[in-house]
Enzyme design. Structure first.
Site, PDB file in Angstrom:
ATOM      1  N   LEU A 143       0.846  -1.201   0.000  1.00  0.00           N
ATOM      2  CA  LEU A 143       0.000   0.000   0.000  1.00  0.00           C
ATOM      3  C   LEU A 143       0.879   1.248   0.000  1.00  0.00           C
ATOM      4  O   LEU A 143       1.908   1.295   0.684  1.00  0.00           O
ATOM      5  CB  LEU A 143      -0.918  -0.027   1.223  1.00  0.00           C
ATOM      6  CG  LEU A 143      -1.960  -1.156   1.182  1.00  0.00           C
ATOM      7  CD1 LEU A 143      -2.547  -1.407   2.557  1.00  0.00           C
ATOM      8  CD2 LEU A 143      -3.049  -0.861   0.161  1.00  0.00           C
ATOM      9  N   ASN A 188      -1.490  -5.370  10.611  1.00  0.00           N
ATOM     10  CA  ASN A 188      -1.078  -6.422   9.678  1.00  0.00           C
ATOM     11  C   ASN A 188      -0.521  -7.589  10.478  1.00  0.00           C
ATOM     12  O   ASN A 188       0.046  -7.393  11.553  1.00  0.00           O
ATOM     13  CB  ASN A 188       0.017  -5.897   8.743  1.00  0.00           C
ATOM     14  CG  ASN A 188       0.477  -6.953   7.748  1.00  0.00           C
ATOM     15  OD1 ASN A 188      -0.339  -7.653   7.156  1.00  0.00           O
ATOM     16  ND2 ASN A 188       1.782  -7.081   7.555  1.00  0.00           N
ATOM     17  N   HIS A 222       2.222 -10.711  10.080  1.00  0.00           N
ATOM     18  CA  HIS A 222       3.375 -11.050   9.244  1.00  0.00           C
ATOM     19  C   HIS A 222       4.037 -12.306   9.823  1.00  0.00           C
ATOM     20  O   HIS A 222       4.232 -12.399  11.039  1.00  0.00           O
ATOM     21  CB  HIS A 222       4.366  -9.884   9.230  1.00  0.00           C
ATOM     22  CG  HIS A 222       5.540 -10.140   8.353  1.00  0.00           C
ATOM     23  ND1 HIS A 222       5.467 -10.079   6.972  1.00  0.00           N
ATOM     24  CD2 HIS A 222       6.809 -10.498   8.649  1.00  0.00           C
ATOM     25  CE1 HIS A 222       6.646 -10.375   6.465  1.00  0.00           C
ATOM     26  NE2 HIS A 222       7.480 -10.640   7.459  1.00  0.00           N
ATOM     27  N   SER A 232       4.139 -11.906  13.864  1.00  0.00           N
ATOM     28  CA  SER A 232       4.007 -10.596  14.509  1.00  0.00           C
ATOM     29  C   SER A 232       2.757  -9.909  14.000  1.00  0.00           C
ATOM     30  O   SER A 232       2.443  -9.981  12.813  1.00  0.00           O
ATOM     31  CB  SER A 232       5.195  -9.693  14.155  1.00  0.00           C
ATOM     32  OG  SER A 232       6.430 -10.312  14.413  1.00  0.00           O
ATOM     33  N   ASP A 278       6.361  -3.784   6.411  1.00  0.00           N
ATOM     34  CA  ASP A 278       6.500  -4.677   7.566  1.00  0.00           C
ATOM     35  C   ASP A 278       7.291  -4.037   8.712  1.00  0.00           C
ATOM     36  O   ASP A 278       8.039  -4.702   9.429  1.00  0.00           O
ATOM     37  CB  ASP A 278       7.129  -6.020   7.156  1.00  0.00           C
ATOM     38  CG  ASP A 278       6.267  -6.756   6.143  1.00  0.00           C
ATOM     39  OD1 ASP A 278       5.035  -6.654   6.241  1.00  0.00           O
ATOM     40  OD2 ASP A 278       6.825  -7.421   5.252  1.00  0.00           O
TER      41      ASP A 278
HETATM   42  C1  GAR Z   1      -0.347 -15.695   6.597  1.00  0.00           C
HETATM   43  O1  GAR Z   1       0.680 -16.598   6.950  1.00  0.00           O
HETATM   44  C2  GAR Z   1       0.122 -14.273   6.803  1.00  0.00           C
HETATM   45  O2  GAR Z   1       0.962 -14.104   7.913  1.00  0.00           O
HETATM   46  C3  GAR Z   1       0.881 -14.040   5.523  1.00  0.00           C
HETATM   47  O3  GAR Z   1       0.119 -14.651   4.536  1.00  0.00           O
HETATM   48  C4  GAR Z   1      -0.589 -15.750   5.097  1.00  0.00           C
HETATM   49  C5  GAR Z   1      -2.056 -15.597   4.763  1.00  0.00           C
HETATM   50  O4  GAR Z   1      -2.783 -16.725   5.132  1.00  0.00           O
HETATM   51  N1  GAR Z   1       1.037 -12.653   5.292  1.00  0.00           N
HETATM   52  C6  GAR Z   1       2.116 -12.127   4.715  1.00  0.00           C
HETATM   53  O5  GAR Z   1       3.045 -12.786   4.326  1.00  0.00           O
HETATM   54  C7  GAR Z   1       2.070 -10.620   4.583  1.00  0.00           C
HETATM   55  N2  GAR Z   1       3.360 -10.117   4.258  1.00  0.00           N
HETATM   56  P1  GAR Z   1      -4.374 -16.642   5.265  1.00  0.00           P
HETATM   57  O6  GAR Z   1      -4.893 -16.030   3.955  1.00  0.00           O
HETATM   58  O7  GAR Z   1      -4.794 -18.068   5.402  1.00  0.00           O
HETATM   59  O8  GAR Z   1      -4.692 -15.806   6.444  1.00  0.00           O
END
Ligand code: GAR
Length: 193
Positions: free
Chosen positions: A93, A107, A109, A136, A145
């Site tokens: 974003l 968020n 992460h 986190s 992040d």
């Molecule tokens: C999760 O592991 C989240 O932490 C990660 O994507 C996955 C989404 O899973 N997010 C990132 O990597 C953001 N930078 P979900 O759609 O099943 O919640």
């Protein structure tokens, strides 16, 4: 009661945990789920729970991020969203959008920030020989992040771990962490004072 909007791009398992938690007595109301991709599996899960969903397909904006974000912003305003949860939302974003939501956007992460911002967090933890990794929840600021960390969970790295085995164990912790942090955040949210 604060209106919570959840932004997703994929499976939506974290979104589902947040929605389930908001079915219990909660300082927030699950008002809207938005995906930047029409085939995100999370959309059907939200609809099955009776939550309003919208798609703002980034591909239709042909790399014009500000037009994409303007469309997103319009929908969030129509639904009178107070707080945004990014839950596996895989678009970066821009500074204007982030600053409009500063202090009101969280968020999750999959690393122990500030380690491993960006992608491939599990493989990077394995490659570094880390004894533990985790997840986190943080406030979103314009640097990727970064932003104040609101909660973390730790996961031990096992000798035979692969990126996918580690991801699966981290995800279990994400599902515990995000609902807990969102509750705490909303209870302390300025307009609740
Ligand atoms: C999760 O592991 C989240 O932490 C990660 O994507 C996955 C989404 O899973 N997010 C990132 O990597 C953001 N930078 P979900 O759609 O099943 O919640």
């Amino acid at each position: 009661m604060l209106n919570v909007g959840i932004l997703i791009s994929g499976a939506g398992s974290n979104m589902l945990r947040l929605l389930e938690d908001m079915e219990q007595p909660h300082p927030g109301r699950a008002s809207l789920v938005v995906s930047n991709t029409p085939d995100a599996a999370g959309l059907a899960k939200a609809e099955a729970m009776g939550i309003a969903t919208q798609v703002v397909d980034h591909k239709l904006y042909r790399g014009d991020r500000s037009a994409f974000e303007a469309a997103l912003q319009k929908i969030l305003l129509v639904h009178e969203i107070d707080v945004i949860c990014l839950a596996g939302f895989m678009r970066i974003l821009g500074a204007d959008f982030v600053s409009a939501w500063q202090g009101r956007m969280l968020n999750i992460h999959p690393s122990l920030l500030p380690k491993y911002q960006g992608l491939k967090t599990y493989q990077r933890a394995l490659d570094a020989g880390d004894a533990e990794t985790g997840c986190s929840v943080h406030e979103v600021v314009s640097e990727l992040d970064a932003g104040p960390i609101l909660g973390q969970s730790r996961v031990a790295v096992l000798p035979d771990d692969t990126a996918s085995s580690l991801a699966a164990r981290v995800l279990v912790q994400e599902h515990q962490l995000y609902p807990r942090v969102l509750r705490d955040f909303l209870v302390q949210f300025p307009s609740q004072a």
